[in-house]
Design a protein around this motif. Structure first.
Motif, PDB file in Angstrom:
ATOM      1  N   SER A  77      28.748 -61.648  51.498  1.00  0.00           N
ATOM      2  CA  SER A  77      28.009 -61.951  50.436  1.00  0.00           C
ATOM      3  C   SER A  77      27.026 -63.151  50.644  1.00  0.00           C
ATOM      4  CB  SER A  77      29.036 -62.060  49.145  1.00  0.00           C
ATOM      5  OG  SER A  77      29.902 -62.905  49.485  1.00  0.00           O
ATOM      6  N   LEU A  78      27.607 -64.127  51.280  1.00  0.00           N
ATOM      7  CA  LEU A  78      26.682 -65.354  51.741  1.00  0.00           C
ATOM      8  C   LEU A  78      25.393 -64.790  52.999  1.00  0.00           C
ATOM      9  CD1 LEU A  78      29.482 -68.118  51.915  1.00  0.00           C
ATOM     10  CD2 LEU A  78      27.427 -67.986  50.388  1.00  0.00           C
ATOM     11  N   ALA A  79      25.923 -63.742  53.647  1.00  0.00           N
ATOM     12  CA  ALA A  79      24.794 -63.497  54.632  1.00  0.00           C
ATOM     13  C   ALA A  79      24.027 -62.650  54.010  1.00  0.00           C
ATOM     14  CB  ALA A  79      25.559 -62.512  55.841  1.00  0.00           C
ATOM     15  N   LEU A  80      24.193 -61.539  52.868  1.00  0.00           N
ATOM     16  CA  LEU A  80      23.078 -60.988  52.047  1.00  0.00           C
ATOM     17  C   LEU A  80      22.544 -62.088  51.185  1.00  0.00           C
ATOM     18  CD1 LEU A  80      25.366 -58.189  50.794  1.00  0.00           C
ATOM     19  CD2 LEU A  80      23.267 -57.896  52.180  1.00  0.00           C
ATOM     20  N   LEU A  81      23.079 -63.022  50.641  1.00  0.00           N
ATOM     21  CA  LEU A  81      22.380 -64.272  49.900  1.00  0.00           C
ATOM     22  C   LEU A  81      21.345 -64.924  50.894  1.00  0.00           C
ATOM     23  CD1 LEU A  81      24.644 -65.697  47.202  1.00  0.00           C
ATOM     24  CD2 LEU A  81      22.341 -64.732  47.028  1.00  0.00           C
ATOM     25  N   ALA A  82      21.792 -65.261  51.919  1.00  0.00           N
ATOM     26  CA  ALA A  82      20.854 -66.158  52.822  1.00  0.00           C
ATOM     27  C   ALA A  82      19.773 -65.237  53.245  1.00  0.00           C
ATOM     28  CB  ALA A  82      21.599 -66.410  54.183  1.00  0.00           C
ATOM     29  N   ALA A  83      19.750 -63.736  53.449  1.00  0.00           N
ATOM     30  CA  ALA A  83      18.620 -63.100  53.748  1.00  0.00           C
ATOM     31  C   ALA A  83      17.684 -63.289  52.456  1.00  0.00           C
ATOM     32  CB  ALA A  83      19.146 -61.853  54.151  1.00  0.00           C
ATOM     33  N   PHE A  84      18.270 -63.024  51.443  1.00  0.00           N
ATOM     34  CA  PHE A  84      17.561 -62.909  50.179  1.00  0.00           C
ATOM     35  C   PHE A  84      16.655 -64.279  49.843  1.00  0.00           C
ATOM     36  CE2 PHE A  84      17.728 -64.304  45.630  1.00  0.00           C
ATOM     37  CZ  PHE A  84      16.578 -63.213  45.142  1.00  0.00           C
ATOM     38  N   ILE A  85      17.178 -65.368  50.103  1.00  0.00           N
ATOM     39  CA  ILE A  85      16.844 -66.406  50.188  1.00  0.00           C
ATOM     40  C   ILE A  85      15.476 -66.802  51.112  1.00  0.00           C
ATOM     41  CG2 ILE A  85      16.962 -69.325  50.353  1.00  0.00           C
ATOM     42  CD1 ILE A  85      17.821 -67.965  47.460  1.00  0.00           C
ATOM     43  N   GLU A  86      15.732 -66.255  52.373  1.00  0.00           N
ATOM     44  CA  GLU A  86      14.734 -66.273  53.410  1.00  0.00           C
ATOM     45  C   GLU A  86      13.512 -65.549  53.118  1.00  0.00           C
ATOM     46  OE1 GLU A  86      14.631 -68.184  56.161  1.00  0.00           O
ATOM     47  OE2 GLU A  86      16.613 -69.142  55.451  1.00  0.00           O
ATOM     48  N   VAL A  87      14.012 -64.409  52.406  1.00  0.00           N
ATOM     49  CA  VAL A  87      12.607 -63.620  52.004  1.00  0.00           C
ATOM     50  C   VAL A  87      11.946 -64.389  50.694  1.00  0.00           C
ATOM     51  CG1 VAL A  87      12.017 -61.370  50.873  1.00  0.00           C
ATOM     52  CG2 VAL A  87      13.756 -61.362  52.710  1.00  0.00           C
ATOM     53  N   LYS A  88      12.690 -64.770  50.041  1.00  0.00           N
ATOM     54  CA  LYS A  88      12.190 -65.631  48.785  1.00  0.00           C
ATOM     55  C   LYS A  88      11.162 -66.539  49.400  1.00  0.00           C
ATOM     56  CE  LYS A  88      12.684 -64.666  44.817  1.00  0.00           C
ATOM     57  NZ  LYS A  88      11.808 -63.941  44.002  1.00  0.00           N
ATOM     58  N   ALA A  89      11.697 -67.527  50.205  1.00  0.00           N
ATOM     59  CA  ALA A  89      10.832 -68.571  50.865  1.00  0.00           C
ATOM     60  C   ALA A  89       9.850 -68.133  51.761  1.00  0.00           C
ATOM     61  CB  ALA A  89      11.910 -69.291  51.857  1.00  0.00           C
ATOM     62  N   LEU A  90      10.014 -66.979  52.251  1.00  0.00           N
ATOM     63  CA  LEU A  90       8.748 -66.237  53.147  1.00  0.00           C
ATOM     64  C   LEU A  90       7.793 -65.923  51.988  1.00  0.00           C
ATOM     65  CD1 LEU A  90       7.522 -65.313  55.783  1.00  0.00           C
ATOM     66  CD2 LEU A  90       8.996 -63.230  55.298  1.00  0.00           C
ATOM     67  N   ALA A  91       8.141 -65.374  50.880  1.00  0.00           N
ATOM     68  CA  ALA A  91       7.015 -64.998  50.063  1.00  0.00           C
ATOM     69  C   ALA A  91       6.496 -65.894  49.462  1.00  0.00           C
ATOM     70  CB  ALA A  91       7.843 -64.198  48.874  1.00  0.00           C
ATOM     71  N   LEU A  92       7.151 -67.219  49.301  1.00  0.00           N
ATOM     72  CA  LEU A  92       6.115 -68.554  48.877  1.00  0.00           C
ATOM     73  C   LEU A  92       5.132 -69.101  49.900  1.00  0.00           C
ATOM     74  CD1 LEU A  92       9.159 -70.626  47.166  1.00  0.00           C
ATOM     75  CD2 LEU A  92       7.281 -69.186  46.017  1.00  0.00           C
ATOM     76  N   GLU A  93       5.647 -68.810  51.000  1.00  0.00           N
ATOM     77  CA  GLU A  93       4.660 -69.204  51.991  1.00  0.00           C
ATOM     78  C   GLU A  93       3.561 -68.303  52.359  1.00  0.00           C
ATOM     79  OE1 GLU A  93       6.759 -70.073  55.701  1.00  0.00           O
ATOM     80  OE2 GLU A  93       8.386 -71.100  54.554  1.00  0.00           O
ATOM     81  N   VAL A  94       3.819 -66.946  52.174  1.00  0.00           N
ATOM     82  CA  VAL A  94       2.658 -65.933  52.552  1.00  0.00           C
ATOM     83  C   VAL A  94       2.097 -65.536  51.101  1.00  0.00           C
ATOM     84  CG1 VAL A  94       2.087 -63.899  53.690  1.00  0.00           C
ATOM     85  CG2 VAL A  94       3.721 -65.424  54.572  1.00  0.00           C
ATOM     86  N   SER A  95       0.795 -65.604  50.836  1.00  0.00           N
ATOM     87  CA  SER A  95       0.174 -65.353  49.804  1.00  0.00           C
ATOM     88  C   SER A  95      -0.099 -63.829  50.026  1.00  0.00           C
ATOM     89  CB  SER A  95      -0.812 -66.023  49.292  1.00  0.00           C
ATOM     90  OG  SER A  95      -1.794 -65.986  50.045  1.00  0.00           O
ATOM     91  N   ARG A  96       0.168 -62.652  49.214  1.00  0.00           N
ATOM     92  CA  ARG A  96      -0.139 -61.321  49.756  1.00  0.00           C
ATOM     93  C   ARG A  96      -1.332 -61.016  48.680  1.00  0.00           C
ATOM     94  NH1 ARG A  96       2.965 -58.860  53.447  1.00  0.00           N
ATOM     95  NH2 ARG A  96       4.830 -59.153  53.602  1.00  0.00           N
ATOM     96  N   SER A  97      -2.199 -60.385  49.453  1.00  0.00           N
ATOM     97  CA  SER A  97      -3.515 -59.847  48.704  1.00  0.00           C
ATOM     98  C   SER A  97      -3.363 -58.523  48.229  1.00  0.00           C
ATOM     99  CB  SER A  97      -4.857 -59.882  49.556  1.00  0.00           C
ATOM    100  OG  SER A  97      -4.476 -58.961  50.617  1.00  0.00           O
ATOM    101  N   SER A  98      -4.099 -57.861  47.383  1.00  0.00           N
ATOM    102  CA  SER A  98      -3.843 -56.376  47.074  1.00  0.00           C
ATOM    103  C   SER A  98      -4.251 -55.372  48.125  1.00  0.00           C
ATOM    104  CB  SER A  98      -4.632 -56.260  45.840  1.00  0.00           C
ATOM    105  OG  SER A  98      -5.948 -56.312  46.206  1.00  0.00           O
ATOM    106  N   VAL A  99      -4.841 -56.073  49.009  1.00  0.00           N
ATOM    107  CA  VAL A  99      -5.354 -55.098  50.220  1.00  0.00           C
ATOM    108  C   VAL A  99      -4.258 -55.292  51.387  1.00  0.00           C
ATOM    109  CG1 VAL A  99      -7.008 -54.531  51.938  1.00  0.00           C
ATOM    110  CG2 VAL A  99      -7.646 -55.318  49.483  1.00  0.00           C
ATOM    111  N   PRO A 100      -3.698 -54.257  51.795  1.00  0.00           N
ATOM    112  CA  PRO A 100      -2.853 -54.364  53.164  1.00  0.00           C
ATOM    113  C   PRO A 100      -3.386 -55.015  54.102  1.00  0.00           C
ATOM    114  CG  PRO A 100      -2.817 -52.201  52.343  1.00  0.00           C
ATOM    115  CD  PRO A 100      -3.866 -52.898  51.478  1.00  0.00           C
ATOM    116  N   VAL A 101      -2.632 -55.934  54.998  1.00  0.00           N
ATOM    117  CA  VAL A 101      -3.232 -56.892  55.908  1.00  0.00           C
ATOM    118  C   VAL A 101      -2.394 -56.266  57.388  1.00  0.00           C
ATOM    119  CG1 VAL A 101      -3.417 -59.190  56.973  1.00  0.00           C
ATOM    120  CG2 VAL A 101      -3.480 -58.679  54.489  1.00  0.00           C
ATOM    121  N   VAL A 102      -3.423 -55.976  58.410  1.00  0.00           N
ATOM    122  CA  VAL A 102      -2.907 -55.853  59.607  1.00  0.00           C
ATOM    123  C   VAL A 102      -2.519 -57.074  60.436  1.00  0.00           C
ATOM    124  CG1 VAL A 102      -3.460 -54.841  61.957  1.00  0.00           C
ATOM    125  CG2 VAL A 102      -4.523 -53.837  59.845  1.00  0.00           C
TER     126      VAL A 102
END
Length: 155
Positions: free
Chosen positions: A113-138
């Protein structure tokens, strides 16, 4: 909550997850409070009530999977593996791609459960760093010497 404050919390949550040995109710509620955006917006819906019921019965892995499903609808679990005393969890947006093409977010811990939570937090941190546009990016090629070549023969 300000954007500056929110930007600093996922790494501190990540450090907290790596240093703890077991999940408890206060840790899960702290993660929901600081890392989850959709749960407060949904209020007392069936999905949030389900997560709270799972927390109440201490079903930590199931509660984390429900959090991932609710908070990260575009992400899926790519791999869960146990190797040499640690659980390895990988989350991916393009699960159908081969491993060598995918840029999965991975985390590991002795507790599943801690491995799952750690992956969840890493994705959330990544989402804060990378702003996604509505157009897919290569994504740029990771190989600096890579250069695309046209192979069409129009002759």
């Amino acid at each position: 909550m300000t954007a500056a404050r929110r930007h600093h919390e996922p790494p501190s949550l990540s450090d907290r997850l790596h240093s703890t040995q077991a999940i408890n109710r206060s840790l899960m509620l702290d993660i929901i409070e600081h890392a989850c955006r959709r749960i407060p917006l949904l209020g007392q819906s069936e999905r949030t009530a389900r997560i709270l019921r799972l927390i109440d019965v201490e079903a930590w892995a199931d509660a984390t999977l429900a959090l991932i499903e609710l908070e990260l609808p575009l992400w899926r679990i790519r791999r869960i593996a146990y190797d040499e005393g640690e659980w390895h969890c990988a989350l991916s947006r393009e699960r159908e791609l081969p491993d060598w093409l995918d840029t999965a977010v991975e985390a590991r811990h002795a507790d599943l459960s801690l491995a799952l939570l750690a992956a969840f937090i890493e994705v959330k941190a990544l989402a804060l760093e990378v702003s996604r546009s509505s157009v897919p990016v290569v994504r740029p090629a990771s190989e600096p010497l890579y250069e695309p070549v046209g192979c069409e023969n129009f002759g």
